[in-house]
Scaffold this motif. Sequence first.
Motif, PDB file in Angstrom:
ATOM      1  N   ARG A 143       1.412   3.730  -2.614  1.00 41.82           N
ATOM      2  CA  ARG A 143       1.191   5.654  -2.676  1.00 41.82           C
ATOM      3  C   ARG A 143       1.885   6.558  -3.344  1.00 41.82           C
ATOM      4  NH1 ARG A 143       0.307   3.994   3.079  1.00 41.82           N
ATOM      5  NH2 ARG A 143      -1.798   2.903   3.051  1.00 41.82           N
ATOM      6  N   LYS A 186       0.922  -1.285  -0.109  1.00 44.04           N
ATOM      7  CA  LYS A 186      -0.005  -0.051   0.411  1.00 44.04           C
ATOM      8  C   LYS A 186       1.079   1.309  -0.149  1.00 44.04           C
ATOM      9  CE  LYS A 186      -4.154  -2.302   2.571  1.00 44.04           C
ATOM     10  NZ  LYS A 186      -4.704  -2.357   4.006  1.00 44.04           N
ATOM     11  N   ILE A 232      -5.374  -4.794  -4.806  1.00 41.48           N
ATOM     12  CA  ILE A 232      -4.878  -4.395  -3.733  1.00 41.48           C
ATOM     13  C   ILE A 232      -5.629  -5.147  -3.109  1.00 41.48           C
ATOM     14  CG2 ILE A 232      -4.485  -3.296  -1.284  1.00 41.48           C
ATOM     15  CD1 ILE A 232      -3.073  -0.698  -3.573  1.00 41.48           C
ATOM     16  N   ALA A 233      -7.312  -4.947  -3.221  1.00 41.44           N
ATOM     17  CA  ALA A 233      -8.146  -5.019  -2.457  1.00 41.44           C
ATOM     18  C   ALA A 233      -8.768  -6.467  -2.195  1.00 41.44           C
ATOM     19  CB  ALA A 233      -9.482  -4.781  -2.917  1.00 41.44           C
ATOM     20  N   GLU A 234      -8.236  -7.226  -3.315  1.00 39.86           N
ATOM     21  CA  GLU A 234      -8.377  -9.356  -4.044  1.00 39.86           C
ATOM     22  C   GLU A 234      -7.170  -9.979  -2.960  1.00 39.86           C
ATOM     23  OE1 GLU A 234      -8.384 -10.054  -7.485  1.00 39.86           O
ATOM     24  OE2 GLU A 234      -8.298 -12.116  -7.081  1.00 39.86           O
ATOM     25  N   GLN A 266      -6.322  -0.253  -7.160  1.00 38.33           N
ATOM     26  CA  GLN A 266      -7.502  -0.804  -5.783  1.00 38.33           C
ATOM     27  C   GLN A 266      -7.881  -2.395  -5.944  1.00 38.33           C
ATOM     28  OE1 GLN A 266      -9.942   2.874  -6.411  1.00 38.33           O
ATOM     29  NE2 GLN A 266      -9.042   4.088  -5.145  1.00 38.33           N
ATOM     30  N   GLN A 267      -8.607  -2.652  -6.683  1.00 40.93           N
ATOM     31  CA  GLN A 267      -9.218  -3.718  -7.284  1.00 40.93           C
ATOM     32  C   GLN A 267      -8.337  -5.000  -6.452  1.00 40.93           C
ATOM     33  OE1 GLN A 267     -12.997  -5.040  -8.503  1.00 40.93           O
ATOM     34  NE2 GLN A 267     -13.052  -3.653  -7.984  1.00 40.93           N
ATOM     35  N   GLU A 270      -5.488  -8.373  -0.129  1.00 43.24           N
ATOM     36  CA  GLU A 270      -6.503  -8.094   0.961  1.00 43.24           C
ATOM     37  C   GLU A 270      -7.603  -9.132   1.775  1.00 43.24           C
ATOM     38  OE1 GLU A 270      -6.558  -4.297   2.653  1.00 43.24           O
ATOM     39  OE2 GLU A 270      -6.533  -5.666   4.323  1.00 43.24           O
ATOM     40  N   ILE A 281      -2.636   4.974  -5.780  1.00 41.98           N
ATOM     41  CA  ILE A 281      -3.528   3.925  -4.737  1.00 41.98           C
ATOM     42  C   ILE A 281      -4.879   4.453  -4.924  1.00 41.98           C
ATOM     43  CG2 ILE A 281      -3.639   5.424  -3.146  1.00 41.98           C
ATOM     44  CD1 ILE A 281      -3.554   3.418  -1.193  1.00 41.98           C
TER      45      ILE A 281
END
Lengths: 357, 392
Positions: free
Chosen positions: B263, B259, B282-284, B279-280, B286, B273
Amino acid sequence: MNFHLSDDQIALQDAVRSCVRGIGKGQLHRAAFDSADGHAPEFRDGLVALGALGVGIDQDYGGLGLKLVDLALVCEVLGQEAAPGGYTGHVLAALAVQVAGSPEQKQRWLPRLADGSSIATVALGGAQGWEPEDWTLRVEDSKLNGAGGFAVGADAADLVVVGLAGGGLTIVEMAPPSVTITPLDGSDRSRRLFDLHFTDAVADPLPIAAGPRIYDALLVLLCADAFGGASRVMELTADYARTRVQFGRPIGGFQGVKHQLANLLCEVEPCRGLLWYAALCFDLDLADRSRTIALAKAHLADRYMHMARSAIELHGGIGYTWEYDLQIWVKRAMFDFAYGGTPGVLRQRAVRLGCLD
Amino acid sequence: MDLNLGIEYEAFREEVAAFLAESWRPRTPGGDRLRQERAFRTLATQRGYLYRRYPRRYGGGEQPDDALKEQIIREELAKAGAPGEINSGGSKLLAPTLLSWGQDWQKERFLRAALHGEEIWCQGYSEPGAGSDLASIRTRAELDGDAWVINGQKIWTSNAAQADFMFALVRTEPDAPKHRGISYILLDMRAEGVTVRPLRQMTGESEFNEVFLDNVRTPADWIVGERGQGWQVSRTTLSFERAAVNPPPFIDALLQRLKDVARRRTRDGRPLIECTDIQQRIAEIEGYAMAHRYSVMRQVSMDSVGQDPGAAALCNKLVGTDIGQMIARLSQEMIGEEGLLMPAPGTSRENMDDVFWVMRSSSVAIAGGTSNIQRNIIAERALDLPREGKPA
């Protein structure tokens, strides 16, 4: 720390499992899937006898007074067994009345929902957007007009809890002709879908705007179904790999197959803890509740779908037939993937709610 | 189910925190940091916070097994920035093996120093011809009077240049079936005939070495377990090594770094970011990291009440490895054309630049056994699929 199941919780899951398997010689999932209307009255009676309809309802109103995590444990088993019907919609409607209803509304509905003398479902968003921020229906002069989408088991329901613009919820009784229900040709024949249309339908709004909370609960219960389903597909596929013989040996002895199955287990197995945590986020109302639940549903829906698709691949032709049971779980995976919002939509929701901060 | 630890454990947490507030002074200016850490470890061990499974006479904290307390201690140490148990081959790999298999004199002689890092150990397992198929090792040892005489070559040996001793698998029974001809033997790295040659890694650093053993003599009783029992003895170490690879706090730290990279770096003037595709992804990741975190939490909680966590424990290493690979792939996407260059001069494991970090992440799939070996283990033990080479 108490991040494991209690004896009571294990007993609850066992009881629900026996209930499903005790009907129709263990073929309930198949019979309901292939039937015209998908109804399974004997199974519903079995759930009523167990008190399963009232798991989340306060004891004062005739329920078991348990938490969302317990409802999730029931839904996990239903997902495993591909059990038919609208259990999730029913218990969500009851939860909505319980957390957001007036004393009169609770008194009127909760005892009936707990003992199954009234059956309920929910219509939360749908084609125009699943998230509470997307809900558009409004109650004006105590009347509801417009459409509500994808209500599971609406043909058997006496009432529906509908999501409203601004995150409110209202009870609507299924009184034709002010409420019309239109069956959809849903792919998951174990959970039949209906479109609803309201024409000056009498609305009885819940005083608290608990839409976002109930939406989170919906996502958690879908997570539970997905985890249960994915575990069952895993089991089914490993069984097949152990018994199907080609080139003179079980195909599960070939490293290509073994490794694919090991990878799948590594995707599915850790999700049990994720499911529990998502449910606890709701029960304890943790600060990261909505974003964690959105991420969890996105993750579990993806894992279930991937498991289901891989299972077809590992089975070969038989996995793509109507006769073989795998297709029932594949279609449940498709349901869990789209219902309540696809993984992409939910990940974007989690980002909006601060998961990258 | 809840997330509360309960009164007993909350009290324990307060006790640990109070001890740390009193006994650990982070970064005393001008002080000798190593000496300070050593003194702290000694004190923490006396209080029963470190090396809890080891008896006091061998330098341990001697406490009943309690996974929750161990987790609380780790969390509080991390919060205070205080040093925990030494993470070395000696303390994490040799020590548990000696505790299970060693003779009393061996425990007396080696355990305390291994646990507290006073003597450094390296692991002599892999050979050029014996990697995943470890049992095919060819380094041999023959008894000559009161000593073993060892000849052969070991490879991928971390810290061999700094090590005082090696614990090694060697073939002592050449006529026995391959798994039953191996012994677990200790040797002095300063003995005559030991040659260490560093291997340069793709990152440019040298962690690993080749170790050549040429008529190296080690006392006859420096054997752990019986002759020919070495394979079984080494299983203790391997299971500890696997359990230690890529635990959730390590993965969470990688995710934080990911992350952070997103940034700091931009695309068309916009922080990465804020780009939807990033975003997609990183969220996956996560989602995977959360599942790993709560799965391990579930295992700890179940362990603490004697429930069997089942297949999940077998999956931990591979799950962590796969998340590490996902993070590496996305990082590489984000560093763009900098990935054409070698790490900047002066970058190190302690202070990694992004390129170094991306390159180094490839090693998570190898440490403690390759992922494909891990997949065999999962398939055979958790899914009951036929064993390799044995048609059922």
